[in-house]
Design a protein around this motif. Structure first.
Motif, PDB file in Angstrom:
ATOM      1  N   SER A  28      36.070  46.276  53.766  1.00 45.72           N
ATOM      2  CA  SER A  28      36.377  46.313  52.377  1.00 45.72           C
ATOM      3  C   SER A  28      35.277  45.647  51.462  1.00 45.72           C
ATOM      4  O   SER A  28      34.620  46.242  50.688  1.00 45.72           O
ATOM      5  CB  SER A  28      37.579  46.192  51.747  1.00 45.72           C
ATOM      6  OG  SER A  28      37.770  46.288  50.545  1.00 45.72           O
ATOM      7  N   ASN A  32      32.136  47.506  49.693  1.00 45.42           N
ATOM      8  CA  ASN A  32      31.840  47.117  48.191  1.00 45.42           C
ATOM      9  C   ASN A  32      30.464  46.578  47.882  1.00 45.42           C
ATOM     10  O   ASN A  32      30.098  47.047  46.821  1.00 45.42           O
ATOM     11  CB  ASN A  32      32.963  46.307  47.740  1.00 45.42           C
ATOM     12  CG  ASN A  32      34.235  47.024  47.484  1.00 45.42           C
ATOM     13  OD1 ASN A  32      34.415  48.253  47.213  1.00 45.42           O
ATOM     14  ND2 ASN A  32      35.429  46.427  47.416  1.00 45.42           N
ATOM     15  N   SER A  68      39.766  45.936  36.834  1.00 48.20           N
ATOM     16  CA  SER A  68      40.333  45.631  38.227  1.00 48.20           C
ATOM     17  C   SER A  68      38.867  46.108  39.111  1.00 48.20           C
ATOM     18  O   SER A  68      38.750  45.507  40.088  1.00 48.20           O
ATOM     19  CB  SER A  68      41.387  46.334  38.668  1.00 48.20           C
ATOM     20  OG  SER A  68      41.470  47.715  38.140  1.00 48.20           O
ATOM     21  N   THR A  69      38.379  47.343  39.037  1.00 46.95           N
ATOM     22  CA  THR A  69      37.439  47.671  39.944  1.00 46.95           C
ATOM     23  C   THR A  69      36.076  46.778  39.874  1.00 46.95           C
ATOM     24  O   THR A  69      35.640  46.672  40.965  1.00 46.95           O
ATOM     25  CB  THR A  69      37.007  49.146  39.397  1.00 46.95           C
ATOM     26  OG1 THR A  69      37.997  50.031  39.373  1.00 46.95           O
ATOM     27  CG2 THR A  69      35.897  49.833  40.333  1.00 46.95           C
ATOM     28  N   ASN A  72      36.693  43.972  41.844  1.00 52.21           N
ATOM     29  CA  ASN A  72      36.809  44.098  43.438  1.00 52.21           C
ATOM     30  C   ASN A  72      35.078  44.117  43.595  1.00 52.21           C
ATOM     31  O   ASN A  72      34.873  43.478  44.921  1.00 52.21           O
ATOM     32  CB  ASN A  72      37.333  45.351  43.573  1.00 52.21           C
ATOM     33  CG  ASN A  72      38.967  45.577  43.682  1.00 52.21           C
ATOM     34  OD1 ASN A  72      39.477  44.346  43.438  1.00 52.21           O
ATOM     35  ND2 ASN A  72      39.343  46.640  43.469  1.00 52.21           N
ATOM     36  N   ASN A  75      34.055  40.308  43.521  1.00 57.69           N
ATOM     37  CA  ASN A  75      34.675  39.556  44.462  1.00 57.69           C
ATOM     38  C   ASN A  75      33.995  39.742  45.705  1.00 57.69           C
ATOM     39  O   ASN A  75      33.830  38.888  46.679  1.00 57.69           O
ATOM     40  CB  ASN A  75      36.175  39.890  44.635  1.00 57.69           C
ATOM     41  CG  ASN A  75      36.876  38.754  45.347  1.00 57.69           C
ATOM     42  OD1 ASN A  75      36.953  37.474  45.127  1.00 57.69           O
ATOM     43  ND2 ASN A  75      37.742  39.047  46.327  1.00 57.69           N
TER      44      ASN A  75
END
Length: 136
Positions: A28, A32, A68-69, A72, A75
């Protein structure tokens, strides 16, 4: 670069105090950071994390996506910088941005009784009768 980054994650992961990343987490993060690079530099191949140096452009590239996107993607930037040993002001900047986005997400969930705004909208659109019909 993706394979190299995956190797950095695996090495970093093995040394984490909180335990190693799950393979799905590494996948992930890699996906990302690659996608973030494409958003920031669509015409350039992904060869390094140098694109993260232009913090203003990175944030602008995330556009109007939900917090929230954005969190991500940011992060993934934080974890990529950590895994590759890039420390200092750049890492601190992205950690601060991530923390602000995380606080916004937490506040949103608290205001909506544990759900995001979007989840609340969906729950409000579905009536109990519809759910009961699906279960019969």
């Amino acid at each position: 670069m993706e394979a190299k980054l995956r190797n950095h994650y695996e090495e970093f992961s093995a040394q984490r105090k909180r335990g190693p990343y799950a393979p799905s987490t590494i996948k992930s993060y890699v996906n990302n950071i690659v996608n973030l690079h494409v958003m920031c530099c669509p015409d350039k191949p992904f060869t390094s994390l140098d694109f993260l140096n232009d913090t203003e452009h990175v944030m602008k590239s995330l556009g109007s996506r939900k917090d929230s996107t954005k969190r991500n993607y940011i992060n993934a930037a934080v974890s990529s910088l950590q895994a590759t040993g890039i420390d200092g002001e750049l890492l601190q900047h992205y950690e601060s941005v991530r923390d602000v986005l995380n606080d916004n997400y937490t506040k949103e969930k608290m205001e909506n009784k544990g759900k995001t705004t979007k989840q609340t909208e969906v729950f409000n659109d579905v009536c109990k009768g519809d759910v009961d019909k699906l279960c019969d």
